[in-house]
Design a protein around this motif. Sequence first.
Motif, PDB file in Angstrom:
ATOM      1  N   THR A 126     -35.129  16.947 -44.555  1.00 60.00           N
ATOM      2  CA  THR A 126     -35.648  17.252 -43.214  1.00 60.00           C
ATOM      3  C   THR A 126     -37.034  17.875 -43.319  1.00 60.00           C
ATOM      4  O   THR A 126     -37.245  19.025 -42.956  1.00 60.00           O
ATOM      5  CB  THR A 126     -34.696  18.237 -42.507  1.00 60.00           C
ATOM      6  N   ASP A 146     -61.840  19.322 -46.872  1.00 59.41           N
ATOM      7  CA  ASP A 146     -60.384  19.274 -46.897  1.00 59.41           C
ATOM      8  C   ASP A 146     -59.918  17.899 -47.368  1.00 59.41           C
ATOM      9  O   ASP A 146     -59.009  17.770 -48.197  1.00 59.41           O
ATOM     10  CB  ASP A 146     -59.876  19.570 -45.478  1.00 59.41           C
ATOM     11  N   MET A 147     -60.559  16.852 -46.818  1.00 59.46           N
ATOM     12  CA  MET A 147     -60.150  15.491 -47.165  1.00 59.46           C
ATOM     13  C   MET A 147     -60.358  15.215 -48.655  1.00 59.46           C
ATOM     14  O   MET A 147     -59.496  14.628 -49.307  1.00 59.46           O
ATOM     15  CB  MET A 147     -60.946  14.462 -46.341  1.00 59.46           C
ATOM     16  N   GLU A 206     -54.011  13.993 -54.950  1.00 62.64           N
ATOM     17  CA  GLU A 206     -53.098  12.862 -55.219  1.00 62.64           C
ATOM     18  C   GLU A 206     -53.343  12.261 -56.600  1.00 62.64           C
ATOM     19  O   GLU A 206     -52.501  11.534 -57.118  1.00 62.64           O
ATOM     20  CB  GLU A 206     -53.284  11.767 -54.155  1.00 62.64           C
ATOM     21  N   ARG A 238     -57.647  16.969 -50.642  1.00 65.04           N
ATOM     22  CA  ARG A 238     -56.328  16.339 -50.537  1.00 65.04           C
ATOM     23  C   ARG A 238     -56.288  14.994 -51.262  1.00 65.04           C
ATOM     24  O   ARG A 238     -55.290  14.671 -51.923  1.00 65.04           O
ATOM     25  CB  ARG A 238     -55.945  16.133 -49.068  1.00 65.04           C
ATOM     26  N   ASP A 239     -57.333  14.223 -51.103  1.00 65.15           N
ATOM     27  CA  ASP A 239     -57.351  12.923 -51.785  1.00 65.15           C
ATOM     28  C   ASP A 239     -57.352  13.097 -53.304  1.00 65.15           C
ATOM     29  O   ASP A 239     -56.637  12.399 -54.015  1.00 65.15           O
ATOM     30  CB  ASP A 239     -58.571  12.100 -51.349  1.00 65.15           C
ATOM     31  N   ASP A 247     -50.133  21.971 -44.009  1.00 60.68           N
ATOM     32  CA  ASP A 247     -49.690  20.953 -43.056  1.00 60.68           C
ATOM     33  C   ASP A 247     -48.195  21.127 -42.817  1.00 60.68           C
ATOM     34  O   ASP A 247     -47.524  21.915 -43.466  1.00 60.68           O
ATOM     35  CB  ASP A 247     -50.107  19.534 -43.483  1.00 60.68           C
ATOM     36  N   ARG A 248     -47.687  20.403 -41.827  1.00 59.84           N
ATOM     37  CA  ARG A 248     -46.311  20.649 -41.385  1.00 59.84           C
ATOM     38  C   ARG A 248     -45.300  20.354 -42.490  1.00 59.84           C
ATOM     39  O   ARG A 248     -44.294  21.037 -42.624  1.00 59.84           O
ATOM     40  CB  ARG A 248     -46.027  19.825 -40.125  1.00 59.84           C
ATOM     41  N   MET A 249     -45.602  19.341 -43.287  1.00 59.22           N
ATOM     42  CA  MET A 249     -44.660  19.001 -44.339  1.00 59.22           C
ATOM     43  C   MET A 249     -44.644  20.092 -45.426  1.00 59.22           C
ATOM     44  O   MET A 249     -43.585  20.451 -45.935  1.00 59.22           O
ATOM     45  CB  MET A 249     -45.076  17.667 -44.948  1.00 59.22           C
ATOM     46  N   LEU A 292     -40.831  17.243 -38.424  1.00 58.58           N
ATOM     47  CA  LEU A 292     -40.214  17.629 -37.159  1.00 58.58           C
ATOM     48  C   LEU A 292     -39.501  16.461 -36.490  1.00 58.58           C
ATOM     49  O   LEU A 292     -38.900  16.616 -35.433  1.00 58.58           O
ATOM     50  CB  LEU A 292     -41.259  18.249 -36.230  1.00 58.58           C
ATOM     51  N   ALA A 293     -39.558  15.278 -37.106  1.00 57.58           N
ATOM     52  CA  ALA A 293     -38.730  14.161 -36.627  1.00 57.58           C
ATOM     53  C   ALA A 293     -37.306  14.305 -37.153  1.00 57.58           C
ATOM     54  O   ALA A 293     -36.357  13.827 -36.527  1.00 57.58           O
ATOM     55  CB  ALA A 293     -39.322  12.830 -37.060  1.00 57.58           C
ATOM     56  N   ASP A 294     -37.173  14.943 -38.311  1.00 60.52           N
ATOM     57  CA  ASP A 294     -35.850  15.085 -38.934  1.00 60.52           C
ATOM     58  C   ASP A 294     -35.285  16.493 -38.800  1.00 60.52           C
ATOM     59  O   ASP A 294     -34.080  16.689 -38.825  1.00 60.52           O
ATOM     60  CB  ASP A 294     -35.937  14.758 -40.432  1.00 60.52           C
ATOM     61  N   TYR A 295     -36.168  17.471 -38.747  1.00 59.22           N
ATOM     62  CA  TYR A 295     -35.727  18.845 -38.556  1.00 59.22           C
ATOM     63  C   TYR A 295     -35.810  19.117 -37.061  1.00 59.22           C
ATOM     64  O   TYR A 295     -36.905  19.190 -36.485  1.00 59.22           O
ATOM     65  CB  TYR A 295     -36.597  19.827 -39.346  1.00 59.22           C
ATOM     66  N   LEU A 296     -34.649  19.229 -36.420  1.00 56.06           N
ATOM     67  CA  LEU A 296     -34.615  19.119 -34.968  1.00 56.06           C
ATOM     68  C   LEU A 296     -34.821  20.447 -34.248  1.00 56.06           C
ATOM     69  O   LEU A 296     -33.873  21.122 -33.868  1.00 56.06           O
ATOM     70  CB  LEU A 296     -33.285  18.493 -34.531  1.00 56.06           C
ATOM     71  N   VAL A 297     -36.070  20.816 -34.059  1.00 59.68           N
ATOM     72  CA  VAL A 297     -36.393  21.972 -33.215  1.00 59.68           C
ATOM     73  C   VAL A 297     -36.266  21.519 -31.763  1.00 59.68           C
ATOM     74  O   VAL A 297     -36.903  20.556 -31.371  1.00 59.68           O
ATOM     75  CB  VAL A 297     -37.823  22.467 -33.486  1.00 59.68           C
TER      76      VAL A 297
END
Lengths: 281, 789
Positions: free
Chosen positions: B701, B117-118, B125, B121-122, B279-281, B704-709
Motif C-alpha cells: 500500500t 531535483d529532476m 535511478e 532523481r534521475d 514524495d508520497r511514495m 494513496l490509491a492503495d492506502y485508503l485514507v
Amino acid sequence: MITASFEYRRAGSADEAIALLTENGDDAKLLAGGHSLLPLMKLRLARPSMLIDIGRLADLSYIRVDGDQIAIGALTRHHDVEVSELLAREVPLLPAAAGQVGDPQIRHRGTIGGSLAHGDPASDLPAVVLALGGTIVVRGPGGERSIPAAEFFNGFMETALAADEVLTEIRVPRLEGAGWSFQKFNRRAHDWAIVGVAAVKTGAGSGSNGEGAGVALVNMSSTPVRATGVEEALASGASAAEAAAHAADGLDPPSDINASPEFRRHLAQVLVRRALEEAGV
Amino acid sequence: MTAVVGTRMLRKEDPELLTGEARFVDDLVIPGALHLAIVRSPHAHATIKSVDLTAALAQPGVVAAFSGADLRSEWAGPMPCAWPVTEDMLNPEHFPIAVQTACYVGDAVAVVVAETDMAARDAAELVDIDFDVLPAVVDLEDALSDRVLVHEALGTNRSYTWELIPAPEAVEEAFANATHTVVERFVQQRLIPSAMETRGVVAVPAVYGGEFTLYTATQIPHILRVLAALTVGVSESKLRVVAPSVGGGFGSKLDVYAEELLCLALARRLRRPVRWSEDRMENTQATIQGRGMIQHMELAADADGRVTAVRVRLLADMGAYLQLVTPGIPLLGAFLYGGVYDIPAYSFVCTGVFTTKTPTDAYRGAGRPEATYALERAMDALARQVGVDPAEIRRRNYVRADQFPYSSSGGLIFDSGNYEPALTRAMEMAGYDDVRAEQKERRSAGGTKHLGIGLSSYVEMCGLAPSRVLSALRYVAGGWESSTVRFLPTGKVQVVTGTTPHGQGHETSWSMIVADQLGVNPDDVEVLHSDTSIAPHGMDTYGSRSLSVGGTALWLATEKVIEKAKLIAAHQLEVAADDLDYAGGTFTVKGSPDRTMAIGAVAFEAFTAHNLPDGLEPNLEASSHWDPPNFTFPFGTHICVVEVDEETGKVDVLKYVAVDDCGTQINPLIIEGQVHGGIVQGAAQALFEEAIYDDDGNLITSSLADYLVPSAADFPSMQTDTTVTPSPTNPMGVKGVGEAGTIAAAPAVMNAIIDALSPFGITDIDMPATPQRIWTAIQQAGGTNGGPR
C-alpha cells in the motif's frame, strides 16, 4: 512520483495530432485530461518520450443527437457528461455512471475518450459503452473508421486503437425509456470499482442480439467485459435472479488487496441481480 | 472588554493557509540550493555488497553522490532514541544512511546531490547497488521466534519487555474468583500517518561563521536541534532549526529523521544549501508508521459484570530500528487499559519486537487508541457474556464522580471526571433506544441489511508531561513548556511559545488567552513560535500537550506581566499596589472607580522608563516555564450506528455521535475541528486504512490509491457535544483535545459492526473491517443470502 523526462507538443487539430503520432510512432502518447496517463507516468510505469496534448481541441467536445444515436465528442469531460440534459433524457445510464467516476476534480479534467482509449478494465465508462452496444469512432492517416465497443477492448489496457489513430467520437443508441442500472461497488467514494455493473434492458427481440438486457462488468477481467452468461440466460428466459448467478461465468477476475477472485465473483452475482432488478428486467 | 475565551473565534492562521500565502518547506526559495535524492533499499533485508556511483556521477547536473560507508565519518553519533524504556533494552546502532545492511524497504542506502531535483532523481535511478538479499521477517509472532534475526549482532528480535504489575497476587486472585472472564486477541494493524504535507528539509550553511539553519517540516524543532547537533557533530549554538508552515504531523513529524541529518551533513560537506522533499511514495515507506501491535486482553468480572481485574499482554512492532520514541509508544497506553472503569487489579506487560519493516513511532493518540480499543471491545464482549446492554455494562463499571481525584490501579491519579453524563447525553443524541428498537424489528423481519450500535467510553492522559514521571519512565527529557509575553511600545503584545503548531491553531488560542488576561484585542497579539532562534526554550507539540502545558506557561507569564504592571500602575497612581484592582486590562483604585490606568499605558511607561518605581527594571515582559504536577485526563463517550450489507460486506456509517470533555474550552470551533478530524482518522483505522506488507517485506500500500485514507464523502456528518469538567491540574482548567476523536472512534465503529453481525455469532473482525473480511466471516459463520440462520 515525478515523471521521466518527455517532449511536449500541443496539437492544434486532430489531423495535426495524427501527423505527430505517425511521425513519432509508439513512443508518443496522446494527452487529453491526463487523469489515467499521468499517474502511470509519475510512477514511471509509462515512459512515453513525447506527449501530444489534444486537450484544447474544442471541436472534439460535444454531445448531440444523430438519428437514433447520440454522438459524444472524445474530449467531452466526465463532468459535462454527468450534467448533460440531453443524455439525462436519452441515455441516463451514461451521466449516472460518469457522475461516479473519481471525484469532482477528476471529473472536471478526465475525458470520455481518454477513459475508453486507456482501456482500463477498472474504469466505469468502458463497461457502460459496452452494455449500451456503442460504437467508437477513430481517425488515422487512412481516414475514419467505426469500431463496435464489443470489438474495441483487446487485452489489459489494450484496444483496437492503432498507434497512429485518434479516438474522436463515441456513439451510443438512444434508450427510449428503457430500464437501466449502474452498480458500482467500492470502499471509498472516489475509488475505482472493486466490481461494477452496467445494465440496459433491451426487451425481448428488441436488442441487437434479441436478448433481454445488455450487461457489462467493471474490473472482472483483464478488459471491460460483457456478462455474456447473464445475457444468454436472460435470452433463454431465465429470471433476473437466475441469470445473475451466471455473472462470472467464464471470467477470471483479478485479485488485489480489496478482493479475491472468489469475492469478486460473488459481488458480480449480487450486483448483477441488483442491476437487473433496478433496470426492471 | 468582552471575554473572547470560550467564543468561536475564526482562526487567525486560516486566511494565509487558504489563499496559499503560507510557506511550507518546499515553498522556500533558497538560492543556490542543491537537491538531494535518496536511493532506497528495494529489499526488506539485504547486505550491501557494493555501491557503484559512477553512472550517477556522470549525469549532467550531479554534484556529488555517496554511499553509507562514504558518509560514515560524518556522524558524531548514531540516530537517537530518547526513550530507553528498560535498562536492558536492545537498541541496534543505526545511522542516517545504512552502512552495511538495509533493514527495511525504503532504508536509505545511497544519496545523490544535484543542481536540480529532476537531475538528482534521475541520477539516483542509475546508482548500481549489489545487494545480498537476506530473509525478511514481517509477522510479529514470527519475529518473536527469532527464526530470522533482523539484527544479527543483537542475537534476538526482542528489544525489551516492560511490565506494570503493581499487585500480581490481586490479579491472580481476581481471575481465580471471576464469574465471567473475557479473553480476546486484537490486532492493531500498522497505519501510515499520511499528513497532507509530506516531509521536507533544507539545510543552509551561513556564508561565514559556521552556522547552519535547518528548515524542516517538523513538530519538534527544539528537540531536533539538540539531537541533530549531537548526531551530526555541529555545536548546538551554531544550529538554528525552523519549522515554517507545517501541513499536519499526527506524530509522524515528532522524530529525528535521516533526511534532516543528511541535509545538514551534506550542507556542511559541500558548503552549499542542500534540500530534500519527500514524495508520497517515500512518505509511505520512509516516514514512521503507527500502531502495529498484537493485544492479548483479559478481563475478570463478577456475576453482575463488575470488572475486578484487567490483564494485558502486548507485542509491539518496533519495525527495523528504534526511532525517537518508538519503544515508549506502548507505555503511553500502558496505564489506560482500565480506562474509565473502577478496576481494582491491573497487569500490563509489553514486549517490543524488531521486524524488517519501516520503524513505528508516535501516531495520533500513540498508545492510547490501542488501549481504548482493546478495553472497549472487551467490555462489549463482557456485556454479551453477562447478557446486559453495552451501555449498562459501562454504567456499572464507571469510576464515580465522587471518586475524583481517582487513584487508578494502573498507578495514575485521574485529575477530574464525570463519566456518566457524557454517556447519557450521547445516548440521547443518538436516539439510542429508538435505534435498538429498530434493530430488534429488523432482526425479526429477517432482511439482509443489519443495524449495529457501538459505544466507546474513553479517558486519555494528556499534558505530556510531569518531568518527574517522565524520569520514572526513563524518558531522557522533561515535559515542561515555556513562554514569554512582552508588551511592545504601541500596546501590542508579542508572545513567544515553545510549542510548535502544525495545524492546531495555537496562534488563535494563545491570542485569545492573552486578550482576556491583558485586555487587548486578539488581533493585537502576535504569537512567535517554531524557530529556535526566536523561541529558544520549548518541548514542542505532541500528545495533546500544547494547551495544558504551553498554554499554562503562557497564562503564568501573563500573570507575571500583570504583577509587574501593577507595581508601575500603583507608582503612577500614587497608591499601594494592594489598593489596586485589575480586570480586563485596567487597574482601578479600590473605591475610586474614576482613578484608573490601562495596562497599555503602563506598558508605555515601562518602555520609556521615565517614571518607574525605584529598583524596578524597564519594559513589561515576563517568561514562565511550567512543569505540570500531573497529566490531564480528558474523557467522553462516542456512539456509532452502522448498517452492514450481508450480501456485500459493506459497512455504511449511518450516524456518529460524540460527547467529549476536554475541561475548560478556549475556542469551541477549534475543539470541534479537532474532534471531527480525529473521529474520521480513528474510523479510518476501523474501516479503511492498513499498511499491508507481503511476505518479502514489500509495502503493498505505497500510494494513496492503495492506502485508503477516507475523504469527506466517506463519512456522515457528525453530531458533537461537550461536557465541561475543569482540570484541577492547571489554573485554566484545560485538558487537551487533539487526540480524543481518534482514541474513541475505532472501538465505537468496530463495536457497531460486531453488534450488527452478532446474529451470525460473529464476535471478532480484524481492522480494517473490509467488505471482503466481513463477507468471509459471514460465510465462515454459515450465513447465507437472505439473512442469518
